[in-house]
Scaffold this motif. Structure first.
Motif, PDB file in Angstrom:
ATOM      1  N   ASN A   1       4.022  -4.562  -3.890  1.00  0.00           N
ATOM      2  CA  ASN A   1       4.246  -5.722  -2.704  1.00  0.00           C
ATOM      3  C   ASN A   1       5.252  -5.240  -1.871  1.00  0.00           C
ATOM      4  O   ASN A   1       5.713  -4.040  -1.917  1.00  0.00           O
ATOM      5  CB  ASN A   1       4.698  -6.922  -3.842  1.00  0.00           C
ATOM      6  N   PHE A   2       4.923  -5.919  -0.926  1.00  0.00           N
ATOM      7  CA  PHE A   2       5.708  -5.707   0.299  1.00  0.00           C
ATOM      8  C   PHE A   2       6.187  -7.245   0.812  1.00  0.00           C
ATOM      9  O   PHE A   2       5.071  -7.687   1.491  1.00  0.00           O
ATOM     10  CB  PHE A   2       5.826  -4.093   0.677  1.00  0.00           C
ATOM     11  N   LYS A   3       6.911  -6.545   1.865  1.00  0.00           N
ATOM     12  CA  LYS A   3       7.122  -7.293   3.257  1.00  0.00           C
ATOM     13  C   LYS A   3       6.744  -7.213   4.322  1.00  0.00           C
ATOM     14  O   LYS A   3       7.621  -5.526   4.909  1.00  0.00           O
ATOM     15  CB  LYS A   3       8.977  -8.019   3.275  1.00  0.00           C
TER      16      LYS A   3
ATOM     17  N   THR B   1       7.898  -7.451   7.915  1.00  0.00           N
ATOM     18  CA  THR B   1       8.731  -8.326   9.231  1.00  0.00           C
ATOM     19  C   THR B   1       8.342  -7.699  10.722  1.00  0.00           C
ATOM     20  O   THR B   1       9.681  -8.162  11.490  1.00  0.00           O
ATOM     21  CB  THR B   1      10.596  -7.834   8.800  1.00  0.00           C
TER      22      THR B   1
ATOM     23  N   THR C   1       9.055  -3.831   4.287  1.00  0.00           N
ATOM     24  CA  THR C   1      10.784  -3.924   3.240  1.00  0.00           C
ATOM     25  C   THR C   1      10.696  -4.103   2.112  1.00  0.00           C
ATOM     26  O   THR C   1       9.028  -4.914   1.969  1.00  0.00           O
ATOM     27  CB  THR C   1      11.605  -5.251   4.502  1.00  0.00           C
ATOM     28  N   ASP C   2      11.027  -4.513   0.749  1.00  0.00           N
ATOM     29  CA  ASP C   2      10.884  -4.467   0.019  1.00  0.00           C
ATOM     30  C   ASP C   2       9.666  -4.287  -1.162  1.00  0.00           C
ATOM     31  O   ASP C   2       9.052  -5.396  -1.108  1.00  0.00           O
ATOM     32  CB  ASP C   2      11.180  -6.602   0.282  1.00  0.00           C
ATOM     33  N   TYR C   3       9.129  -3.022  -0.683  1.00  0.00           N
ATOM     34  CA  TYR C   3       8.317  -2.713  -0.751  1.00  0.00           C
ATOM     35  C   TYR C   3       8.177  -2.559  -2.902  1.00  0.00           C
ATOM     36  O   TYR C   3       9.550  -1.508  -3.168  1.00  0.00           O
ATOM     37  CB  TYR C   3       7.809  -1.225  -0.263  1.00  0.00           C
ATOM     38  N   SER C   4       7.414  -2.380  -3.675  1.00  0.00           N
ATOM     39  CA  SER C   4       7.541  -2.100  -4.927  1.00  0.00           C
ATOM     40  C   SER C   4       6.288  -1.801  -4.998  1.00  0.00           C
ATOM     41  O   SER C   4       4.989  -2.489  -4.771  1.00  0.00           O
ATOM     42  CB  SER C   4       8.061  -3.307  -5.930  1.00  0.00           C
TER      43      SER C   4
ATOM     44  N   GLU D   1       9.887   2.349   7.245  1.00  0.00           N
ATOM     45  CA  GLU D   1      11.166   1.155   7.372  1.00  0.00           C
ATOM     46  C   GLU D   1      10.315   1.190   8.647  1.00  0.00           C
ATOM     47  O   GLU D   1      10.869   0.171   9.597  1.00  0.00           O
ATOM     48  CB  GLU D   1      12.364   2.151   7.641  1.00  0.00           C
TER      49      GLU D   1
ATOM     50  N   SER E   1       7.457 -13.201   9.660  1.00  0.00           N
ATOM     51  CA  SER E   1       6.943 -11.824   8.212  1.00  0.00           C
ATOM     52  C   SER E   1       6.192 -12.115   6.917  1.00  0.00           C
ATOM     53  O   SER E   1       5.761 -13.574   7.623  1.00  0.00           O
ATOM     54  CB  SER E   1       8.448 -11.818   7.123  1.00  0.00           C
TER      55      SER E   1
ATOM     56  N   ARG F   1       3.553 -11.523   4.117  1.00  0.00           N
ATOM     57  CA  ARG F   1       3.975 -10.670   2.057  1.00  0.00           C
ATOM     58  C   ARG F   1       3.140  -9.939   2.385  1.00  0.00           C
ATOM     59  O   ARG F   1       1.366 -10.912   2.148  1.00  0.00           O
ATOM     60  CB  ARG F   1       4.283 -12.072   1.037  1.00  0.00           C
TER      61      ARG F   1
ATOM     62  N   GLU G   1      10.657 -19.624  -2.699  1.00  0.00           N
ATOM     63  CA  GLU G   1      12.035 -18.154  -2.047  1.00  0.00           C
ATOM     64  C   GLU G   1      13.491 -19.153  -2.910  1.00  0.00           C
ATOM     65  O   GLU G   1      13.892 -18.350  -2.298  1.00  0.00           O
ATOM     66  CB  GLU G   1      11.418 -18.426   0.092  1.00  0.00           C
TER      67      GLU G   1
END
Length: 119
Positions: free
Chosen positions: A56-58, A60, A40-43, A35, A2, A4, A116
């Motif tokens: 920001n997003f991750k 994977t 994931t974890d998108y803002s 998706e 993964s 970021r 983290e």
């Protein structure tokens, strides 16, 4: 493996309310495409004094470039970008909009620190 991703772009002052409204009701097909592309974890965050949008997003998956290409080829995402691109101003000279060679003029930021938590 993964990773970021953090990107910035300028939000046009005249588009702030419209941008917030469309993202408050993000299109399900666009979210499904993200998706499928292992995002994931998108803002998104807005910093009004400089009209910055900070995304920001991750990621994977195992093929970032390939997955981003699939996102860019998705018809519903292209339609979304036609709406949102006009609300933004790029920091990338010569940016042509989302789905082109650059990702809509989003400027990738270098990560200089991450914590983290203890494992």
């Amino acid at each position: 493996m993964s990773k970021r991703v953090c990107q910035i772009i300028r939000l046009k002052p005249s588009a702030v309310e419209e941008y917030k409204a469309i993202h408050a009701a993000a299109w399900p097909a666009v979210l499904a495409t993200l998706e499928r592309a292992h995002i994931t974890d998108y803002s998104n965050h807005h910093y009004p004094p400089l009209q910055l949008l900070i995304a920001n997003f991750k990621y994977t998956g195992n093929d970032y470039e390939g997955d981003m290409k699939k996102v860019a080829e998705d018809p519903e995402t292209q339609r979304w970008w036609k709406v949102t691109d006009g609300m933004q101003e790029s920091f990338v000279e010569g940016a042509e909009g989302s789905g082109k060679e650059d990702p809509g003029g989003l400027f990738d930021l270098e990560e200089v620190f991450r914590f983290e938590g203890r494992k």
